[in-house]
Write a protein that holds these residues in place. Structure first.
Motif, PDB file in Angstrom:
ATOM      1  N   GLY A 219       0.562  -1.218   0.149  1.00 58.67           N
ATOM      2  CA  GLY A 219       0.389  -0.023  -0.245  1.00 58.67           C
ATOM      3  C   GLY A 219       1.198   1.113   0.020  1.00 58.67           C
ATOM      4  O   GLY A 219       2.158   1.057   0.278  1.00 58.67           O
ATOM      5  N   CYS A 220       0.184   2.705   0.023  1.00 55.29           N
ATOM      6  CA  CYS A 220       0.897   4.017   0.347  1.00 55.29           C
ATOM      7  C   CYS A 220       1.242   4.462   1.191  1.00 55.29           C
ATOM      8  O   CYS A 220       1.892   4.874   1.622  1.00 55.29           O
ATOM      9  N   TYR A 224      -1.913   1.576   5.382  1.00 56.64           N
ATOM     10  CA  TYR A 224      -2.617   1.329   4.347  1.00 56.64           C
ATOM     11  C   TYR A 224      -2.519   0.054   4.001  1.00 56.64           C
ATOM     12  O   TYR A 224      -3.011  -1.418   3.598  1.00 56.64           O
ATOM     13  N   ARG A 228      -4.585  -3.853   4.100  1.00 56.77           N
ATOM     14  CA  ARG A 228      -4.823  -4.622   2.882  1.00 56.77           C
ATOM     15  C   ARG A 228      -4.504  -6.199   2.926  1.00 56.77           C
ATOM     16  O   ARG A 228      -5.063  -7.064   2.663  1.00 56.77           O
ATOM     17  N   LYS A 245     -11.997  -1.071  -0.039  1.00 55.19           N
ATOM     18  CA  LYS A 245     -11.817  -1.683  -1.828  1.00 55.19           C
ATOM     19  C   LYS A 245     -12.107  -0.042  -2.285  1.00 55.19           C
ATOM     20  O   LYS A 245     -11.472   0.214  -3.503  1.00 55.19           O
ATOM     21  N   CYS A 248      -9.663   2.391  -2.619  1.00 56.49           N
ATOM     22  CA  CYS A 248      -9.203   2.250  -3.043  1.00 56.49           C
ATOM     23  C   CYS A 248      -9.342   2.205  -4.791  1.00 56.49           C
ATOM     24  O   CYS A 248      -8.134   2.852  -5.719  1.00 56.49           O
ATOM     25  N   CYS A 251      -9.344   5.506  -5.817  1.00 55.03           N
ATOM     26  CA  CYS A 251      -7.815   6.773  -5.202  1.00 55.03           C
ATOM     27  C   CYS A 251      -7.317   6.837  -7.095  1.00 55.03           C
ATOM     28  O   CYS A 251      -6.970   6.441  -8.022  1.00 55.03           O
ATOM     29  N   LYS A 254      -3.327   6.375  -7.336  1.00 56.99           N
ATOM     30  CA  LYS A 254      -2.520   5.800  -7.740  1.00 56.99           C
ATOM     31  C   LYS A 254      -1.734   5.587  -9.066  1.00 56.99           C
ATOM     32  O   LYS A 254      -0.687   4.633  -9.809  1.00 56.99           O
TER      33      LYS A 254
END
Length: 343
Positions: A219-220, A224, A228, A245, A248, A251, A254
């Motif tokens: 994740g970021c 996160y 996940r 979900k 994400c 978002c 990404k």
């Protein structure tokens, strides 16, 4: 022995969260990793070097600040920066207060209830940068501060700590969560270990139970990535996992990821907003939602799940960034505009 990092690689405008992740990146490149386990008062974390030795330990209310404590304990950070960071981490009294509301490293549900409670009573919650940390301020229906505001590692941490210091709020949130067992408690009872590294410009988390990986994801940021991984391990409620979900999925960041932790970017946004007198007001809907206010006018909004720092970044991408950050003229640009002739 762990090498101390140079202050030149740290950007203090990225805040405590950004620094924590930058150090994680640095030590991961050296073959190290961070490990953590949930406990009643939050999360215990430690750093493990390439030989398997523990080189630093820490405890705080959730994963990332606990890891930052371990990074400080390992002597990795320059002393002046470490001293400043220690001042915004959670002391033992506040750890116990926050744990009485939720505990086991879980701060998002309690933060959501706290925010909703303030709004239901006619008040509001403001979040802003304060030094190397983030300050959360509770206001009542008259616009007066409900309690002394707290500067913490991140907005959600600060919101929980601020609420923990107000007995009436602390008791009400504890009552609302009474009898519920959060994912952190389930992991504590099962002895699940979180193993965390920075790799390929993002954070990877393995959940390990009885020496077996039961969940792995990325994740970021630390939070996160870990949540996940929990979802991959079959933990968490179906409703929450579906909401997470969906966040994400939509978002936009990404698709232009630059390898900076979400918290680092969010702190940069808050830092600039403070300098140009733009405020961030936090409310709770399905997601943590921030309204970006320039005087009394809303100039943007954003949503986040685990932290309002992600909502700050989301606001920048879904709103007019010029109105939020108010860019200054370019510095050092070689072209000079000609003065207009008079007459």
């Amino acid at each position: 022995m762990v090498d101390k990092v140079s202050s030149s690689i740290l950007d203090l405008t990225e805040g405590a969260c950004g620094i924590c992740h930058r150090i994680l990146e640095e030590i991961s490149d050296q073959g190290m990793r961070a490990e953590s386990r949930e406990c009643f008062e939050g999360v215990d974390a430690w750093l493990v070097d390439a030989s398997g030795e523990t080189v630093g330990v820490g405890r705080d209310i959730t994963w990332a600040p606990a890891i930052l404590r371990a990074e400080i304990d390992a002597g990795i950070l320059p002393e002046d920066i470490a001293f400043e960071l220690e001042d915004i981490l959670t002391d033992k009294t506040d750890l116990r207060r926050v744990a009485r509301m939720s505990g086991y490293g879980r701060v998002v549900t309690s933060a959501g209830l706290i925010i909703s409670l303030i709004w239901e009573n006619g008040g509001y919650v403001e979040v802003k940068r304060d030094g190397i940390g983030v300050r959360a301020i509770f206001y009542d229906e008259n616009g007066d501060e409900i309690s002394n505001s707290v500067t913490g590692f991140c907005p959600v941490c600060a919101i929980n700590i601020s609420a923990g210091r107000v007995p009436s709020i602390r008791r009400k949130i504890a009552e609302q969560l009474k009898g519920s067992k959060n994912t952190g408690q389930i992991k504590y009872e099962r002895g699940i270990l979180n193993s965390i590294r920075w790799k390929n410009r993002r954070v990877y988390t393995d959940l390990i139970e009885d020496d077996k990986i039961i969940g792995r994801n990325w994740g970021c940021c630390i939070a996160y990535s870990t949540v996940r991984a929990e979802i991959a391990a079959g933990l968490g409620s179906k409703k929450w996992n579906r909401i997470f979900k969906h966040y994400c999925d939509q978002c936009p960041l990404k698709h232009c990821w630059i390898g900076k932790a979400m918290g680092a970017l969010g702190n940069k946004v808050l830092h600039r907003m403070k300098n140009v007198n733009v405020k961030e007001i936090v409310r709770m809907e399905d997601y943590i939602t921030v309204d970006i206010m320039d005087n009394e006018k809303r100039v943007g909004y954003g949503i986040g799940t685990l932290c309002s720092l992600s909502a700050s970044v989301n606001a920048l991408m879904r709103s007019d960034a010029i109105k939020i950050l108010k860019p200054t003229p370019a510095e050092g640009f070689p072209y000079k505009e000609r003065k207009r002739k008079e007459g």
